[in-house]
Scaffold this active site. Structure first.
Site, short mmCIF file in Angstrom:
data_model
loop_
_atom_site.label_atom_id
_atom_site.label_comp_id
_atom_site.label_asym_id
_atom_site.label_seq_id
_atom_site.Cartn_x
_atom_site.Cartn_y
_atom_site.Cartn_z
N CYS A 189 46.51 12.67 -66.62
CA CYS A 189 46.25 14.08 -66.28
C CYS A 189 44.76 14.44 -66.32
O CYS A 189 44.38 15.49 -65.82
CB CYS A 189 47.03 14.99 -67.21
SG CYS A 189 48.77 14.54 -67.36
N HIS A 193 44.16 21.70 -67.90
CA HIS A 193 45.33 20.97 -67.40
C HIS A 193 46.59 21.77 -67.74
O HIS A 193 46.73 22.32 -68.82
CB HIS A 193 45.37 19.59 -68.04
CG HIS A 193 46.66 18.88 -67.77
ND1 HIS A 193 47.18 18.77 -66.50
CD2 HIS A 193 47.55 18.26 -68.60
CE1 HIS A 193 48.33 18.11 -66.57
NE2 HIS A 193 48.57 17.81 -67.82
N ASN A 206 54.10 20.51 -64.66
CA ASN A 206 52.98 19.62 -64.93
C ASN A 206 52.83 18.64 -63.77
O ASN A 206 53.67 17.78 -63.55
CB ASN A 206 53.26 18.87 -66.25
CG ASN A 206 52.12 17.95 -66.66
OD1 ASN A 206 51.24 17.62 -65.86
ND2 ASN A 206 52.14 17.52 -67.90
O1 UT7 Z 1 50.26 15.99 -69.59
C1 UT7 Z 1 50.79 15.76 -70.86
C2 UT7 Z 1 52.27 15.73 -70.68
N1 UT7 Z 1 53.12 16.03 -71.79
C3 UT7 Z 1 53.03 17.15 -72.54
O2 UT7 Z 1 52.16 17.95 -72.43
C4 UT7 Z 1 54.12 17.35 -73.53
C5 UT7 Z 1 53.67 18.04 -74.77
N2 UT7 Z 1 54.80 18.48 -75.55
C6 UT7 Z 1 55.51 19.59 -75.22
O3 UT7 Z 1 55.20 20.26 -74.26
C7 UT7 Z 1 56.66 19.96 -76.12
O4 UT7 Z 1 56.66 19.13 -77.25
C8 UT7 Z 1 58.05 19.88 -75.42
C9 UT7 Z 1 58.15 20.96 -74.34
C10 UT7 Z 1 58.26 18.51 -74.80
C11 UT7 Z 1 59.15 20.14 -76.45
O5 UT7 Z 1 58.91 21.40 -77.06
P1 UT7 Z 1 58.89 21.55 -78.65
O6 UT7 Z 1 58.64 22.97 -78.91
O7 UT7 Z 1 57.94 20.54 -79.19
O8 UT7 Z 1 60.38 21.21 -78.99
P2 UT7 Z 1 60.93 20.15 -80.05
O9 UT7 Z 1 60.89 18.78 -79.51
O10 UT7 Z 1 60.27 20.42 -81.37
O11 UT7 Z 1 62.45 20.60 -80.15
C12 UT7 Z 1 62.83 21.89 -80.69
C13 UT7 Z 1 64.32 22.07 -80.47
C14 UT7 Z 1 65.15 20.87 -80.90
O12 UT7 Z 1 66.38 21.35 -81.41
P3 UT7 Z 1 66.63 21.49 -82.98
O13 UT7 Z 1 66.42 20.12 -83.55
O14 UT7 Z 1 65.62 22.49 -83.46
O15 UT7 Z 1 68.04 21.98 -83.04
C15 UT7 Z 1 65.39 20.13 -79.62
O16 UT7 Z 1 66.55 19.34 -79.65
O17 UT7 Z 1 64.60 22.25 -79.09
C16 UT7 Z 1 65.52 21.26 -78.62
N3 UT7 Z 1 65.15 20.88 -77.28
C17 UT7 Z 1 65.60 21.51 -76.18
N4 UT7 Z 1 66.47 22.53 -76.01
C18 UT7 Z 1 66.69 22.94 -74.75
C19 UT7 Z 1 64.27 19.91 -76.89
N5 UT7 Z 1 64.15 19.90 -75.56
C20 UT7 Z 1 64.97 20.88 -75.08
C21 UT7 Z 1 65.25 21.35 -73.79
N6 UT7 Z 1 66.13 22.39 -73.66
N7 UT7 Z 1 64.72 20.81 -72.68
#
Ligand code: UT7
Length: 316
Positions: free
Chosen positions: A113, A238, A268
């Protein structure tokens, strides 16, 4: 310390998004997620899919060249930043150069990116070597390496392309005020795709590293330019997750009013994201001659890159 340049202006910018759209609501059919969750946790509303990287790059490049009022014979080098090349070998840049009718060197940049901002910095080096006009493109067909049934990654990525003609500016009205660039290969396994496979990601770790990389890189570039956050008229980061930007801005002191975003519309788009936003910012009249603009990228690798440009390029 001033940055060596022969002047630096983006004389024409263009972008392209393929027509087909996958909305957040569409994704709920293939994974356990919701429009609300995706919007709240990322800021993304939809992503565009379809087309190959070379096709998208060619369309965006034609628009940029038209706006810069240059023909294929005027371009001295093509730099194409992409994470999703048409082939593993050869690079995608030669195909794009062929489609555009260029007669010059053509090279892919794989810095995920951060690639388009890496490209701007490379372009400055080539301008210092005596070249006059460089086409710097960021283009991605990320749907080729994204699993749209995996809620960890499938909510994030989309296709698109953005391009700019970068020229010398003897008057120095337009200039590259500073740059910063870096990589940390110890983080390769937090975001990667193996041959023939889709992207795998440790989202939380990418989030953490992205905030740190943005703070460090923007801080370095500001210091080298002798500027503070308040001196920057527009920041184009980005587009990965609006919460990453908000977290990074806390320590840097930028406001969201100073920031251009297009994440809701595009998701993204990796190397394409910053020039896609730039094109929209120009449409909205957010850049004038003399404006100070920061481009700030981070991505898989990890890689990061930042440039600060005094704008004397295309305005609309
Ligand atoms: O160019 C670089 C590319 N990549 C990035 O920039 C990614 C950077 N990371 C992120 O943007 C975030 O970490 C994500 C969007 C991928 C995930 O968001 P988060 O706020 O870090 O969520 P998390 O992984 O901490 O999960 C929180 C909760 C979990 O449930 P529990 O354990 O609290 O019950 C997950 O299972 O949200 C759940 N969850 C979802 N729920 C609905 C994780 N993904 C999803 C989803 N839809 N897609």
């Amino acid at each position: 310390m001033s940055t060596p340049t022969n002047g630096f202006r983006l004389s024409g910018v263009g972008s392209y998004l393929p027509e087909k759209i996958i909305t957040n609501a569409d994704l709920t059919a293939s994974m356990d997620t919701s429009d609300e969750w995706i919007r709240e946790r990322t800021g993304i509303g939809q992503r565009h899919v379809g087309g190959t990287t070379s096709e998208l790059a060619t369309i965006a490049s034609r628009k940029a060249m038209e706006r810069a009022n240059v023909g294929p014979e005027d371009i001295d080098q093509l730099l194409l930043a992409t994470t999703s090349p048409d082939f593993i070998c050869p690079g995608t840049a030669p195909e794009v150069a062929y489609q555009l009718g260029l007669d010059c060197g053509a090279l892919d940049i794989q810095a995920a990116c951060s690639g388009w901002v890496y490209g701007l910095i490379m372009a400055n080096g080539l301008l210092l070597q005596g070249m006059k006009k460089i086409l710097v493109v960021g283009a991605e067909a990320l749907d080729q390496i994204t699993d749209y049934t995996d809620r960890n990654t499938g909510i994030l990525f989309g296709n698109g392309a953005g391009a700019a003609v970068v020229e010398t500016d003897e008057s120095r009205a337009g200039d590259l005020l500073s740059w910063d660039m870096g990589a940390a290969g110890e983080y390769v396994h937090i975001l990667y795709a193996e041959h023939g496979d889709v992207l795998k990601m440790d989202g939380r770790e990418v989030f953490r590293q992205a905030v740190t990389a943005m703070q460090r890189s923007a801080g370095n570039a500001l210091e080298r330019a002798g500027l503070t956050a308040a001196d920057i008229d527009l920041v184009i980061p980005h587009q990965a997750n609006v919460r990453i930007v908000e977290a990074a801005w806390k320590r840097l002191g930028f406001s969201m009013d100073q920031t251009a975003m297009r994440l809701e519309e595009t998701g993204n788009t990796s190397a394409a994201s910053i020039p896609l936003v730039l094109d929209k910012a120009l449409d909205e009249g957010r850049l004038q001659n003399g404006s100070t603009v920061m481009f700030l990228g981070f991505g898989a690798g990890m890689t990061w890159a930042c440039t600060i440009v005094r704008w004397a390029g295309e305005t609309r």
